[in-house]
Structure formats: structure tokens, C-alpha cells
Design an enzyme around this catalytic site. Sequence first.
Site, PDB file in Angstrom:
ATOM      1  CB  SER A 133      -0.883  -0.122   1.122  1.00  7.85           C
ATOM      2  OG  SER A 133      -1.214   1.338   1.714  1.00  7.85           O
ATOM      3  CE1 TYR A 146      -4.480  -1.802   5.085  1.00  4.38           C
ATOM      4  CE2 TYR A 146      -3.426   0.298   4.744  1.00  4.38           C
ATOM      5  CZ  TYR A 146      -4.054  -0.991   4.319  1.00  4.38           C
ATOM      6  OH  TYR A 146      -4.184  -1.266   3.150  1.00  4.38           O
TER       7      TYR A 146
HETATM    8  P1  NAI Z   1     -11.910  -5.627   0.556  1.00  5.37           P
HETATM    9  O1  NAI Z   1     -12.633  -5.454   1.958  1.00  5.37           O
HETATM   10  O2  NAI Z   1     -12.857  -5.214  -0.396  1.00  5.37           O
HETATM   11  O3  NAI Z   1     -11.588  -7.133   0.189  1.00  5.37           O
HETATM   12  C1  NAI Z   1     -10.649  -7.861   1.232  1.00  5.37           C
HETATM   13  C2  NAI Z   1     -11.243  -9.261   1.219  1.00  5.37           C
HETATM   14  O4  NAI Z   1     -10.274  -9.916   2.109  1.00  5.37           O
HETATM   15  C3  NAI Z   1     -12.664  -9.656   1.703  1.00  5.37           C
HETATM   16  O5  NAI Z   1     -13.231 -10.528   0.589  1.00  5.37           O
HETATM   17  C4  NAI Z   1     -12.513 -10.335   2.850  1.00  5.37           C
HETATM   18  O6  NAI Z   1     -13.364 -11.091   3.165  1.00  5.37           O
HETATM   19  C5  NAI Z   1     -11.044 -11.068   2.801  1.00  5.37           C
HETATM   20  N1  NAI Z   1     -10.240 -11.252   4.106  1.00  5.37           N
HETATM   21  C6  NAI Z   1     -10.361 -10.567   5.124  1.00  5.37           C
HETATM   22  N2  NAI Z   1      -9.771 -11.144   6.363  1.00  5.37           N
HETATM   23  C7  NAI Z   1      -9.445 -12.416   5.592  1.00  5.37           C
HETATM   24  C8  NAI Z   1      -9.089 -13.613   6.310  1.00  5.37           C
HETATM   25  N3  NAI Z   1      -8.541 -13.619   7.254  1.00  5.37           N
HETATM   26  N4  NAI Z   1      -8.830 -14.667   5.382  1.00  5.37           N
HETATM   27  C9  NAI Z   1      -9.351 -14.751   4.149  1.00  5.37           C
HETATM   28  N5  NAI Z   1      -9.791 -13.633   3.514  1.00  5.37           N
HETATM   29  C10 NAI Z   1      -9.894 -12.711   4.393  1.00  5.37           C
HETATM   30  O7  NAI Z   1     -10.660  -4.810   0.394  1.00  5.37           O
HETATM   31  P2  NAI Z   1      -9.632  -4.442  -0.961  1.00  5.37           P
HETATM   32  O8  NAI Z   1      -9.921  -2.892  -0.937  1.00  5.37           O
HETATM   33  O9  NAI Z   1     -10.090  -5.166  -2.115  1.00  5.37           O
HETATM   34  O10 NAI Z   1      -8.339  -4.693  -0.393  1.00  5.37           O
HETATM   35  C11 NAI Z   1      -7.514  -5.823  -0.829  1.00  5.37           C
HETATM   36  C12 NAI Z   1      -6.141  -5.581  -0.445  1.00  5.37           C
HETATM   37  O11 NAI Z   1      -5.614  -4.261  -1.010  1.00  5.37           O
HETATM   38  C13 NAI Z   1      -5.862  -5.440   0.992  1.00  5.37           C
HETATM   39  O12 NAI Z   1      -4.850  -6.294   1.351  1.00  5.37           O
HETATM   40  C14 NAI Z   1      -5.650  -3.938   1.194  1.00  5.37           C
HETATM   41  O13 NAI Z   1      -4.991  -3.737   2.532  1.00  5.37           O
HETATM   42  C15 NAI Z   1      -4.943  -3.389   0.194  1.00  5.37           C
HETATM   43  N6  NAI Z   1      -5.058  -2.287  -0.151  1.00  5.37           N
HETATM   44  C16 NAI Z   1      -6.363  -1.585  -0.452  1.00  5.37           C
HETATM   45  C17 NAI Z   1      -6.659  -0.185  -0.856  1.00  5.37           C
HETATM   46  C18 NAI Z   1      -7.744   0.725  -0.817  1.00  5.37           C
HETATM   47  O14 NAI Z   1      -7.833   1.631  -0.705  1.00  5.37           O
HETATM   48  N7  NAI Z   1      -9.099  -0.353  -0.788  1.00  5.37           N
HETATM   49  C19 NAI Z   1      -5.303   0.648  -0.867  1.00  5.37           C
HETATM   50  C20 NAI Z   1      -4.154  -0.156  -0.823  1.00  5.37           C
HETATM   51  C21 NAI Z   1      -4.089  -1.476  -0.580  1.00  5.37           C
END
Ligand code: NAI
Length: 253
Positions: A133, A146
Amino acid sequence: MKRILITGAASGIGRATATLFARNGWTVGLLDVNNDALVSLSDELAGAWYQRLDVTSHSDCIEACEAFAEAHDGLDVLFNCAGILRMGAFEDIAADQHAQIINVNVNGLMNMSLAALPHLKKGDRPAVINMSSASALYGTPDFASYSASKFAVRGLTEALNIEWERQGIRVVDIMPPFVKTPMLDEAEYRAPVVDRLGVNLSADDIAGEVYKAANGPTPVHNPVGGLFRLMTLMDKVLPSRSTKWTMSWLSRH
Ligand code: NAI
């Protein structure tokens, strides 16, 4: 046909990535803690392979990697995308929530990487792509744990990029600023830095970066978006107090 396993596949960036790779003919394995969302995505992707797992469980990760590799005769790319976020003043977030952020974002990524390694070693131009990130550039106020978790992802990526190169496995990370996904949209508290920096990227934009990283040689760190690329460059050439000043200004209350 190349094979990719994606954690956090049921939502946001993981979901967009699964869809892009499936459309491009890859065999896609969907992993997430949210089983209902996995079932509906699998239906959308013509019955793509899926398994519910919690990345914080090493045994879940081993079982999932073994099951996918057995069903598809191997594994080429692991995309460590599962992650959680909680924004707010450090002291307003309970100790167990800070610990859970580290557990999912860091231990989960280590569990999956270890579990996938024996299969990746036999893969076709194998790679591990980690979701880091923009908050791994400089500690981000209102995102302390985070941000710390993404610094850990950055360190793991750099170390394994060198260690696993000897085994023919590329390890890289993607570093986007804010992306429009449920992670941000459903947050209980929205830190001022989010709107000040803006949410200018979509999950599809990040999926495109993951696709590039899976297909070709990319640098170890892959910052996304013009503004954040500029900040990364400035951090390299200007004294470190400039980045502190920028971060402080962007996150002021
Ligand atoms: P999101 O919340 O839409 O998706 C995250 C997914 O991870 C969800 O489907 C959730 O059920 C799953 N998850 C959570 N805990 C889990 C576990 N213990 N075991 C298996 N699955 C699990 O979030 P998003 O935005 O798609 O984020 C994806 C990645 O991108 C994350 O690592 C986040 O930190 C990173 N990221 C996101 C940004 C943003 O602004 N949305 C920016 C930079 C990085």
C-alpha cells in the site's frame, strides 16, 4: 493455461483481479473467508475453483494450496490480496483489533506464501504478488497498525524477492494509494487523508497492475497512480523531513 490463486478474492481488488485473469484464460482459484461471496463469484466465473479459508490459519492455507494444485496439476502465481483495515486514532482502536490487522495482513501473507512455495517451485515462470500500500512509504497517521502491517509486507517482499530468486520465483508488491472498494466504502470512520489525497483508483485499475506483474518482469515495488509515483520519487530525492511534512499536511484534522 496458467494458474493463479488469489486470497481475498471475494471482494474489491481480489474480485476484480480474479475476473480479469479468468477473462484472459487463466485458471483461477478463489480463496476468502466469506464463503457466500465466493460461491456467487465462482458462479459468475463459469464455476471457477474456490475454497473458504482464513489466511490466519496455516493449516487452512496448506489445505487450500494442496487442493488447488491437485485439482489443476500445479500453481504458477500466488496473489496475496486478503487484508483488513481500521482507521482512527491509534488509542481509539482496541488492542485486539490492532493485533488482528497484523495477524491477517502479515501472518496471513506469510502463511499463504509458505503453503504455496512447494507448488510454486514446480510452476511455470512462478511469482508471488503481494498487496502492499501507499502507507508503506511513510507511517500514516490514523492508519498506524495498518501502515505497520504494510511496511512488514514491504520488508517480506524485498527479502523474498532476493531469497526466492534463487528458486526461480519472482516476488513483487503493488503499492496503491486509496482504491474505491468496500474496504473504504464500508469503513466506520474515514480519516481526513482519504478525501484529501482522493480515491482516484478503481479495483479494475489495480487488477491491471497485478496482471502486468504476473506476466512480465516488474520492479520489486510497483507504486500505482501518477501522484503517488511522484511522492515515491520525492521521498527518494528529498530529505526525509519533506515526506513527514507532506504526510502531516495531508492527514491534518
Ligand atoms: P475488501 O475489503 O474489498 O476485500 C478484502 C477481502 O479480504 C474480503 O473479501 C475479505 O473477506 C477478505 N479477508 C479478510 N480477512 C480475511 C482472512 N482472515 N482470510 C481470508 N480472507 C480474508 O478490500 P480491498 O480494498 O479489495 O483490499 C484488498 C487488499 O488491497 C488488502 O490487502 C488491502 O490492504 C490492500 N489495499 C487496499 C487499498 C484500498 O484503498 N482499498 C489501498 C491499498 C492497498
